[in-house]
Scaffold this motif. Structure first.
Motif, PDB file in Angstrom:
ATOM      1  N   GLU A  90      16.424  46.987  18.112  1.00 38.56           N
ATOM      2  CA  GLU A  90      15.242  47.168  18.944  1.00 38.56           C
ATOM      3  C   GLU A  90      15.093  48.599  19.470  1.00 38.56           C
ATOM      4  OE1 GLU A  90      15.417  44.196  21.991  1.00 38.56           O
ATOM      5  OE2 GLU A  90      15.080  42.542  20.585  1.00 38.56           O
ATOM      6  N   SER A  91      15.790  49.533  18.853  1.00 37.15           N
ATOM      7  CA  SER A  91      15.701  50.925  19.283  1.00 37.15           C
ATOM      8  C   SER A  91      16.030  51.807  18.091  1.00 37.15           C
ATOM      9  CB  SER A  91      16.689  51.186  20.436  1.00 37.15           C
ATOM     10  OG  SER A  91      18.015  50.915  20.011  1.00 37.15           O
ATOM     11  N   GLU A  92      16.007  53.124  18.299  1.00 39.16           N
ATOM     12  CA  GLU A  92      16.352  54.059  17.244  1.00 39.16           C
ATOM     13  C   GLU A  92      16.948  55.310  17.872  1.00 39.16           C
ATOM     14  OE1 GLU A  92      12.978  53.583  18.013  1.00 39.16           O
ATOM     15  OE2 GLU A  92      12.219  55.613  18.321  1.00 39.16           O
ATOM     16  N   PRO A  93      17.780  56.021  17.116  1.00 42.10           N
ATOM     17  CA  PRO A  93      18.301  55.700  15.782  1.00 42.10           C
ATOM     18  C   PRO A  93      19.547  54.821  15.852  1.00 42.10           C
ATOM     19  CG  PRO A  93      19.095  57.847  16.475  1.00 42.10           C
ATOM     20  CD  PRO A  93      18.198  57.366  17.581  1.00 42.10           C
ATOM     21  N   TRP A  94      19.890  54.224  14.709  1.00 40.29           N
ATOM     22  CA  TRP A  94      21.120  53.442  14.537  1.00 40.29           C
ATOM     23  C   TRP A  94      21.810  53.887  13.249  1.00 40.29           C
ATOM     24  CZ3 TRP A  94      23.783  49.693  17.210  1.00 40.29           C
ATOM     25  CH2 TRP A  94      23.154  49.122  18.321  1.00 40.29           C
ATOM     26  N   PHE A  95      23.140  53.865  13.265  1.00 40.67           N
ATOM     27  CA  PHE A  95      23.935  54.189  12.082  1.00 40.67           C
ATOM     28  C   PHE A  95      25.018  53.124  11.943  1.00 40.67           C
ATOM     29  CE2 PHE A  95      27.455  56.655  10.007  1.00 40.67           C
ATOM     30  CZ  PHE A  95      26.801  56.945   8.815  1.00 40.67           C
ATOM     31  N   PHE A  96      25.014  52.419  10.802  1.00 37.78           N
ATOM     32  CA  PHE A  96      25.991  51.367  10.537  1.00 37.78           C
ATOM     33  C   PHE A  96      26.825  51.718   9.314  1.00 37.78           C
ATOM     34  CE2 PHE A  96      22.509  49.121  12.666  1.00 37.78           C
ATOM     35  CZ  PHE A  96      23.181  48.335  13.595  1.00 37.78           C
ATOM     36  N   THR A  97      28.111  51.446   9.386  1.00 34.91           N
ATOM     37  CA  THR A  97      28.958  51.508   8.199  1.00 34.91           C
ATOM     38  C   THR A  97      29.395  50.084   7.869  1.00 34.91           C
ATOM     39  OG1 THR A  97      30.842  52.078   9.659  1.00 34.91           O
ATOM     40  CG2 THR A  97      29.757  53.870   8.468  1.00 34.91           C
ATOM     41  N   VAL A  98      29.317  49.751   6.581  1.00 35.90           N
ATOM     42  CA  VAL A  98      29.540  48.384   6.114  1.00 35.90           C
ATOM     43  C   VAL A  98      30.539  48.420   4.960  1.00 35.90           C
ATOM     44  CG1 VAL A  98      28.428  46.297   5.208  1.00 35.90           C
ATOM     45  CG2 VAL A  98      27.147  47.830   6.743  1.00 35.90           C
ATOM     46  N   ASP A  99      31.586  47.614   5.042  1.00 31.50           N
ATOM     47  CA  ASP A  99      32.601  47.647   3.978  1.00 31.50           C
ATOM     48  C   ASP A  99      32.136  46.874   2.742  1.00 31.50           C
ATOM     49  OD1 ASP A  99      33.056  44.916   4.432  1.00 31.50           O
ATOM     50  OD2 ASP A  99      34.964  45.229   5.475  1.00 31.50           O
ATOM     51  N   GLY A 100      32.955  46.872   1.715  1.00 33.94           N
ATOM     52  CA  GLY A 100      32.573  46.262   0.447  1.00 33.94           C
ATOM     53  C   GLY A 100      32.324  44.772   0.526  1.00 33.94           C
ATOM     54  N   ALA A 101      32.904  44.119   1.520  1.00 31.41           N
ATOM     55  CA  ALA A 101      32.698  42.681   1.702  1.00 31.41           C
ATOM     56  C   ALA A 101      31.424  42.372   2.472  1.00 31.41           C
ATOM     57  CB  ALA A 101      33.901  42.071   2.421  1.00 31.41           C
ATOM     58  N   GLY A 102      30.735  43.418   2.952  1.00 28.07           N
ATOM     59  CA  GLY A 102      29.500  43.209   3.697  1.00 28.07           C
ATOM     60  C   GLY A 102      29.699  43.097   5.194  1.00 28.07           C
ATOM     61  N   THR A 103      30.884  43.463   5.697  1.00 23.53           N
ATOM     62  CA  THR A 103      31.181  43.377   7.123  1.00 23.53           C
ATOM     63  C   THR A 103      30.923  44.715   7.811  1.00 23.53           C
ATOM     64  OG1 THR A 103      32.894  41.720   6.715  1.00 23.53           O
ATOM     65  CG2 THR A 103      32.976  42.866   8.829  1.00 23.53           C
ATOM     66  N   VAL A 104      30.261  44.669   8.954  1.00 23.21           N
ATOM     67  CA  VAL A 104      30.021  45.881   9.733  1.00 23.21           C
ATOM     68  C   VAL A 104      31.351  46.365  10.307  1.00 23.21           C
ATOM     69  CG1 VAL A 104      28.862  46.856  11.755  1.00 23.21           C
ATOM     70  CG2 VAL A 104      27.672  45.174  10.317  1.00 23.21           C
ATOM     71  N   VAL A 105      31.712  47.603  10.019  1.00 17.81           N
ATOM     72  CA  VAL A 105      32.973  48.154  10.514  1.00 17.81           C
ATOM     73  C   VAL A 105      32.764  49.291  11.509  1.00 17.81           C
ATOM     74  CG1 VAL A 105      34.300  47.443   8.500  1.00 17.81           C
ATOM     75  CG2 VAL A 105      33.158  49.667   8.488  1.00 17.81           C
ATOM     76  N   GLY A 106      31.513  49.733  11.672  1.00 20.73           N
ATOM     77  CA  GLY A 106      31.223  50.773  12.645  1.00 20.73           C
ATOM     78  C   GLY A 106      29.736  50.808  12.952  1.00 20.73           C
ATOM     79  N   ARG A 107      29.413  51.248  14.156  1.00 20.35           N
ATOM     80  CA  ARG A 107      28.006  51.389  14.515  1.00 20.35           C
ATOM     81  C   ARG A 107      27.859  52.445  15.611  1.00 20.35           C
ATOM     82  NH1 ARG A 107      25.504  46.395  18.040  1.00 20.35           N
ATOM     83  NH2 ARG A 107      26.413  46.990  20.043  1.00 20.35           N
ATOM     84  N   LEU A 108      26.758  53.188  15.531  1.00 20.14           N
ATOM     85  CA  LEU A 108      26.402  54.197  16.517  1.00 20.14           C
ATOM     86  C   LEU A 108      24.935  54.000  16.863  1.00 20.14           C
ATOM     87  CD1 LEU A 108      27.914  57.334  14.721  1.00 20.14           C
ATOM     88  CD2 LEU A 108      28.946  56.139  16.670  1.00 20.14           C
ATOM     89  N   ASP A 109      24.582  54.197  18.126  1.00 18.67           N
ATOM     90  CA  ASP A 109      23.169  54.081  18.479  1.00 18.67           C
ATOM     91  C   ASP A 109      22.813  55.094  19.550  1.00 18.67           C
ATOM     92  OD1 ASP A 109      24.388  52.667  20.710  1.00 18.67           O
ATOM     93  OD2 ASP A 109      22.409  51.849  21.147  1.00 18.67           O
ATOM     94  N   GLY A 110      21.512  55.282  19.744  1.00 18.64           N
ATOM     95  CA  GLY A 110      21.004  56.120  20.820  1.00 18.64           C
ATOM     96  C   GLY A 110      20.921  57.587  20.464  1.00 18.64           C
ATOM     97  N   ALA A 111      22.047  58.219  20.271  1.00 15.71           N
ATOM     98  CA  ALA A 111      22.129  59.617  19.866  1.00 15.71           C
ATOM     99  C   ALA A 111      23.535  59.887  19.378  1.00 15.71           C
ATOM    100  CB  ALA A 111      21.778  60.549  21.028  1.00 15.71           C
ATOM    101  N   PHE A 112      23.643  60.619  18.290  1.00 15.94           N
ATOM    102  CA  PHE A 112      24.945  60.929  17.713  1.00 15.94           C
ATOM    103  C   PHE A 112      24.763  62.089  16.747  1.00 15.94           C
ATOM    104  CE2 PHE A 112      22.918  57.157  16.031  1.00 15.94           C
ATOM    105  CZ  PHE A 112      22.702  57.465  14.696  1.00 15.94           C
ATOM    106  N   GLY A 113      25.799  62.893  16.626  1.00 16.22           N
ATOM    107  CA  GLY A 113      25.742  64.047  15.747  1.00 16.22           C
ATOM    108  C   GLY A 113      26.688  63.913  14.578  1.00 16.22           C
ATOM    109  N   ARG A 114      26.946  65.027  13.942  1.00 16.61           N
ATOM    110  CA  ARG A 114      27.756  65.023  12.727  1.00 16.61           C
ATOM    111  C   ARG A 114      29.169  64.501  12.979  1.00 16.61           C
ATOM    112  NH1 ARG A 114      28.519  70.348   9.061  1.00 16.61           N
ATOM    113  NH2 ARG A 114      26.265  70.275   9.313  1.00 16.61           N
TER     114      ARG A 114
END
Length: 281
Positions: free
Chosen positions: A244-268
């Motif tokens: 319900e907001s932006e931006p979002w960054f998700f990392t997903v492993d090969g099995a389809g499980t979310v293993v990381g997430r960042l929201d709101g503001a994030f850099g390199r």
């Protein structure tokens, strides 16, 4: 270079919800009225009750301008509790707009409700509040990612444009439904450079474009937030993921499980950390 101006609209959207702004206003004032008033801006949009640490991200305004020039700590107090805990923050500036670095901490928030908090910086303690939900709105670490499709040039899913960046980025060639849970790790950025209310989306995408080729084992996909430049109707993929907001960054492993997430503001730096963890998973 002068610090960027903070509009009232940006301030309200940065807190994550109108209700939270109202609560904050009772404590600290919704918008600075004096030239040097300090105001914490809560950029985390999906804090929830959990026994595990989670990412809390803030921006800071001094007067009507963003400011990330001073170190800060955060003091938190659970609902119905008299105990407080002071947390260190890490200041991130690299890859973020000039003067708009963010402060990140990792509190444990085991109880849902309105948490009292104070930003400790410049010799002052500035009160604000955190809204902690009973359950997450978007995908959380350890849950399965949605296998819904995402727009591509050959199948736009009614989204036009599929990339609001100028020029459009190259991360729209693959639909998420063809890669999530198929054995290959995936990184997904939900961001709308042209329409982003917090104005962090464009810089975040630009930073990702500088580094993604260093991770050939990972499939990268950028998904726009809205179906059109009117910025009213959400794209089908955003609705499927429940954000319900932006931006979002998700990392997903090969099995389809979310293993990381960042929201709101994030850099390199924060994205690289998550990509390195995903690559070694």
């Amino acid at each position: 270079m002068s610090e960027p101006e903070l509009s009232r609209r940006t301030f309200i959207l940065a807190t994550g919800s109108v209700a939270l702004v109202a609560l904050s206003a009772k404590v600290a004032g919704a918008l600075p009225t004096q030239n040097r008033d300090i105001s914490p801006l809560v950029l985390s949009s999906d804090l929830y009750a959990s026994p595990l640490p989670q990412r809390l991200v803030l921006a800071v305004a001094v007067g009507k301008k963003y400011d990330s020039s001073s170190p800060a700590k955060i003091e938190i107090q659970a609902p119905e509790s008299s105990e407080t805990k002071v947390l260190d923050t890490k200041l991130y500036r690299s890859g973020l707009p000039q003067g708009r670095g963010v402060y990140v901490s990792e509190p444990v928030l085991p109880t849902a409700g309105i948490w009292k908090a104070r930003l400790i910086t410049r010799g002052e303690k500035v009160p604000f509040v955190l809204q902690v939900q009973s359950t997450p709105i978007g995908p959380s670490v350890g849950t399965l990612a949605s296998k819904s499709a995402s727009p591509t040039p050959s199948e736009t899913m009614g989204v036009n444009p599929i990339c609001t960046r100028e020029p459009p980025c190259a991360l729209h060639k693959t639909s998420l439904d063809t890669v999530i849970g198929t054995g290959k790790p995936v990184a997904v950025l939900f961001a709308t450079p042209a329409l982003c209310q917090s104005q962090y989306c464009g810089p975040v995408l630009n930073e990702l474009l500088k580094i993604y080729k260093k991770y050939p084992e990972i499939t990268f996909v950028h998904v726009e937030i809205y179906k059109s430049n009117r910025g009213v109707e959400l794209s089908p993929t955003v609705e499927a993921w429940g954000i319900e907001s932006e931006p979002w960054f998700f990392t997903v492993d090969g099995a389809g499980t979310v293993v990381g997430r960042l929201d709101g503001a994030f850099g390199r730096e924060e994205m690289v950390k998550q990509l390195n963890a995903l690559q070694s998973n």
